[in-house]
Design a protein around this motif. Structure first.
Motif, PDB file in Angstrom:
ATOM      1  N   ALA A  56       0.918  -0.855  -0.291  1.00  0.00           N
ATOM      2  CA  ALA A  56       0.182   0.056  -0.002  1.00  0.00           C
ATOM      3  C   ALA A  56       0.617   0.981   0.088  1.00  0.00           C
ATOM      4  O   ALA A  56       0.722   2.621  -1.140  1.00  0.00           O
ATOM      5  CB  ALA A  56      -0.844  -0.048   1.467  1.00  0.00           C
ATOM      6  N   ILE A  57       1.741   0.895   0.629  1.00  0.00           N
ATOM      7  CA  ILE A  57       2.852   2.070   1.180  1.00  0.00           C
ATOM      8  C   ILE A  57       3.098   2.679  -0.669  1.00  0.00           C
ATOM      9  O   ILE A  57       3.068   3.931  -0.965  1.00  0.00           O
ATOM     10  CB  ILE A  57       3.403   2.668   2.308  1.00  0.00           C
ATOM     11  N   ALA A  58       3.854   1.533  -0.911  1.00  0.00           N
ATOM     12  CA  ALA A  58       5.263   1.229  -1.720  1.00  0.00           C
ATOM     13  C   ALA A  58       4.214   1.940  -3.284  1.00  0.00           C
ATOM     14  O   ALA A  58       4.889   2.433  -4.479  1.00  0.00           O
ATOM     15  CB  ALA A  58       5.355   0.580  -2.327  1.00  0.00           C
ATOM     16  N   GLU A  59       2.831   1.491  -3.061  1.00  0.00           N
ATOM     17  CA  GLU A  59       2.282   1.457  -4.691  1.00  0.00           C
ATOM     18  C   GLU A  59       2.054   3.210  -4.695  1.00  0.00           C
ATOM     19  O   GLU A  59       1.361   4.119  -5.623  1.00  0.00           O
ATOM     20  CB  GLU A  59       0.836   0.516  -5.154  1.00  0.00           C
ATOM     21  N   THR A  60       1.585   3.385  -2.995  1.00  0.00           N
ATOM     22  CA  THR A  60       0.980   5.089  -3.780  1.00  0.00           C
ATOM     23  C   THR A  60       1.765   6.296  -3.594  1.00  0.00           C
ATOM     24  O   THR A  60       1.613   6.830  -3.831  1.00  0.00           O
ATOM     25  CB  THR A  60       0.565   5.007  -1.503  1.00  0.00           C
ATOM     26  N   ALA A  61       2.940   5.928  -3.240  1.00  0.00           N
ATOM     27  CA  ALA A  61       4.638   6.790  -3.450  1.00  0.00           C
ATOM     28  C   ALA A  61       4.594   6.895  -5.329  1.00  0.00           C
ATOM     29  O   ALA A  61       4.828   7.891  -5.521  1.00  0.00           O
ATOM     30  CB  ALA A  61       5.613   5.946  -2.801  1.00  0.00           C
ATOM     31  N   ALA A  62       4.318   5.506  -5.439  1.00  0.00           N
ATOM     32  CA  ALA A  62       4.949   5.412  -7.034  1.00  0.00           C
ATOM     33  C   ALA A  62       3.158   6.012  -7.549  1.00  0.00           C
ATOM     34  O   ALA A  62       4.046   6.773  -8.981  1.00  0.00           O
ATOM     35  CB  ALA A  62       4.847   4.001  -7.454  1.00  0.00           C
ATOM     36  N   HIS A  63       2.941   5.476  -7.547  1.00  0.00           N
ATOM     37  CA  HIS A  63       1.002   5.856  -8.342  1.00  0.00           C
ATOM     38  C   HIS A  63       1.100   7.925  -8.200  1.00  0.00           C
ATOM     39  O   HIS A  63       0.991   8.754  -9.207  1.00  0.00           O
ATOM     40  CB  HIS A  63      -0.269   5.850  -7.667  1.00  0.00           C
ATOM     41  N   HIS A  64       0.863   7.901  -7.109  1.00  0.00           N
ATOM     42  CA  HIS A  64       0.831   9.725  -6.925  1.00  0.00           C
ATOM     43  C   HIS A  64       2.347  10.764  -6.623  1.00  0.00           C
ATOM     44  O   HIS A  64       2.467  12.491  -7.022  1.00  0.00           O
ATOM     45  CB  HIS A  64       0.016  10.280  -5.062  1.00  0.00           C
ATOM     46  N   ALA A  65       3.487  10.467  -6.339  1.00  0.00           N
ATOM     47  CA  ALA A  65       4.135  10.675  -6.328  1.00  0.00           C
ATOM     48  C   ALA A  65       5.707  10.597  -7.435  1.00  0.00           C
ATOM     49  O   ALA A  65       6.899  11.134  -7.688  1.00  0.00           O
ATOM     50  CB  ALA A  65       4.951  11.238  -4.962  1.00  0.00           C
ATOM     51  N   HIS A  66       5.529   8.956  -8.316  1.00  0.00           N
ATOM     52  CA  HIS A  66       5.803   8.733  -8.971  1.00  0.00           C
ATOM     53  C   HIS A  66       7.815   8.273  -8.903  1.00  0.00           C
ATOM     54  O   HIS A  66       8.694   8.501  -8.900  1.00  0.00           O
ATOM     55  CB  HIS A  66       6.551   9.723 -10.220  1.00  0.00           C
ATOM     56  N   VAL A  67       7.550   8.329  -6.538  1.00  0.00           N
ATOM     57  CA  VAL A  67       8.940   7.870  -6.096  1.00  0.00           C
ATOM     58  C   VAL A  67       8.566   6.275  -6.181  1.00  0.00           C
ATOM     59  O   VAL A  67       7.721   5.279  -6.150  1.00  0.00           O
ATOM     60  CB  VAL A  67       8.776   8.106  -5.034  1.00  0.00           C
ATOM     61  N   ARG A  68       9.705   5.457  -6.400  1.00  0.00           N
ATOM     62  CA  ARG A  68      10.026   4.132  -6.328  1.00  0.00           C
ATOM     63  C   ARG A  68      10.774   3.985  -5.055  1.00  0.00           C
ATOM     64  O   ARG A  68      11.764   4.790  -4.596  1.00  0.00           O
ATOM     65  CB  ARG A  68      10.641   3.910  -6.726  1.00  0.00           C
ATOM     66  N   LEU A  69       9.835   3.166  -3.913  1.00  0.00           N
ATOM     67  CA  LEU A  69      10.744   2.778  -2.031  1.00  0.00           C
ATOM     68  C   LEU A  69      10.734   1.187  -2.581  1.00  0.00           C
ATOM     69  O   LEU A  69      10.011   0.186  -2.557  1.00  0.00           O
ATOM     70  CB  LEU A  69       9.222   3.389  -1.310  1.00  0.00           C
ATOM     71  N   PRO A  70      12.314   1.069  -2.214  1.00  0.00           N
ATOM     72  CA  PRO A  70      12.769  -0.036  -2.706  1.00  0.00           C
ATOM     73  C   PRO A  70      11.791  -1.247  -1.368  1.00  0.00           C
ATOM     74  O   PRO A  70      11.279  -0.050   0.018  1.00  0.00           O
ATOM     75  CB  PRO A  70      13.859   0.091  -2.527  1.00  0.00           C
ATOM     76  N   PRO A  71      11.857  -2.326  -1.343  1.00  0.00           N
ATOM     77  CA  PRO A  71      11.176  -3.039  -0.159  1.00  0.00           C
ATOM     78  C   PRO A  71      12.164  -3.293   1.067  1.00  0.00           C
ATOM     79  O   PRO A  71      13.078  -3.469   0.689  1.00  0.00           O
ATOM     80  CB  PRO A  71      10.587  -4.566  -1.180  1.00  0.00           C
ATOM     81  N   LEU A  72      11.466  -3.697   2.060  1.00  0.00           N
ATOM     82  CA  LEU A  72      11.621  -3.716   2.839  1.00  0.00           C
ATOM     83  C   LEU A  72      12.431  -4.561   3.848  1.00  0.00           C
ATOM     84  O   LEU A  72      13.545  -5.394   4.145  1.00  0.00           O
ATOM     85  CB  LEU A  72      11.573  -2.814   4.637  1.00  0.00           C
ATOM     86  N   LEU A  73      11.051  -5.574   3.237  1.00  0.00           N
ATOM     87  CA  LEU A  73      10.587  -6.649   3.794  1.00  0.00           C
ATOM     88  C   LEU A  73      11.016  -7.283   2.303  1.00  0.00           C
ATOM     89  O   LEU A  73      11.481  -7.267   1.094  1.00  0.00           O
ATOM     90  CB  LEU A  73       9.422  -7.616   3.880  1.00  0.00           C
ATOM     91  N   ARG A  74      12.480  -9.043   3.006  1.00  0.00           N
ATOM     92  CA  ARG A  74      12.450  -9.811   1.673  1.00  0.00           C
ATOM     93  C   ARG A  74      11.496 -10.105   0.784  1.00  0.00           C
ATOM     94  O   ARG A  74      10.655 -10.658   1.216  1.00  0.00           O
ATOM     95  CB  ARG A  74      13.493 -11.039   2.604  1.00  0.00           C
TER      96      ARG A  74
END
Ligand code: ZN
Length: 247
Positions: free
Chosen positions: A221-239
């Motif tokens: 939810a967090i990663a897709e929100t950042a990608a969709h609304h800010a075009h920012v990729r947040l690399p995963p914290l969980l393996r």
């Protein structure tokens, strides 16, 4: 606008440059993200010492030249956050926190709450390696989304406003959605939902616990929100999960 600028800063990155210099990515309370060059910092007798390594909280004077990079003229240490360098997992968590700030807050626009949040995260990692867990890292990211004005809608369906039966998360709709609006959503269980809500509401030091399944949903939810609304990729914290063998 040449002149000098006195500021506190957290060192996000410190990159070797030329023979003896370093390029610094800094996060400041009132000037957002700044780039600076520290000259001669890698010489043995540099007056800056080791104070310009990543994760240092410093008080500095910068000379604002005409280019993009300010020049460091003096530095004092507020907190080196030394203990977080003793464990691989706290170093990694600190680097990911700095990276997320750098990705979401690229400009000189001031966000004092982001400075405070990152300082708190680094202080927690310094105080106790147990804070290097994924739940704290995800709670940190939810608080960054809040500061960036990107917090997903969590109280009711982001598509129709229905407050009950929230079963999915839709980055395009901007938050949680109900079962009738699930079209472009992915499933968000009750536990994943509760994690997102309490991650925003609680202090970072008391980030909620959750199962791995709930944390994975929250991370998506967090990663897709950042990608969709800010075009920012947040690399995963969980393996990533091991691929399931198909029979
Ligand atoms: Zn709905």
């Amino acid at each position: 606008m040449a002149g000098s600028l006195k500021t506190e800063a957290l060192v996000l990155r410190s990159i070797r440059y030329g023979e003896a210099d370093r390029i610094l990515h800094l996060y400041t309370p009132h000037h957002g993200r700044l780039g600076a060059i520290a000259k001669g910092v890698r010489r043995a007798r540099s007056r800056f010492g080791a104070r310009l390594e990543p994760f240092f909280h410093v008080r500095m004077v910068l000379y604002e030249g005409r280019g993009d990079l300010h020049t460091v003229t003096s530095v004092d240490t507020v907190d080196p956050h030394a203990a977080l360098r003793e464990h691989a997992q706290t170093l990694d968590a600190a680097a990911r926190a700095c990276d997320a700030v750098a990705r979401l807050f690229e400009s000189a626009e001031p966000h004092p709450e982001v400075f405070t949040l990152l300082r708190n995260e680094l202080a927690l990692l310094t105080a106790d390696p147990a804070h290097a867990r994924a739940a704290t890292g995800l709670a940190f990211r939810m608080k960054l989304l809040l500061a960036a004005g990107l917090l997903p809608q969590l109280a009711s369906c982001a598509a129709c406003g229905e407050p009950e039966g929230l079963t999915g998360f839709s980055p395009a709709a901007g938050g949680v959605v109900c079962s009738s609006c699930e079209g472009a959503a992915f499933p968000l269980d009750e536990e994943g939902y509760r994690f997102l809500v309490s991650a925003v509401g609680r202090p970072l030091a008391h980030a909620p616990e959750a199962s791995e399944r709930a944390l994975r949903q929250a991370e998506r939810a967090i990663a897709e929100t950042a990608a969709h609304h800010a075009h920012v990729r947040l690399p995963p914290l969980l393996r990533p999960t091991a691929p399931t063998a198909t029979v």
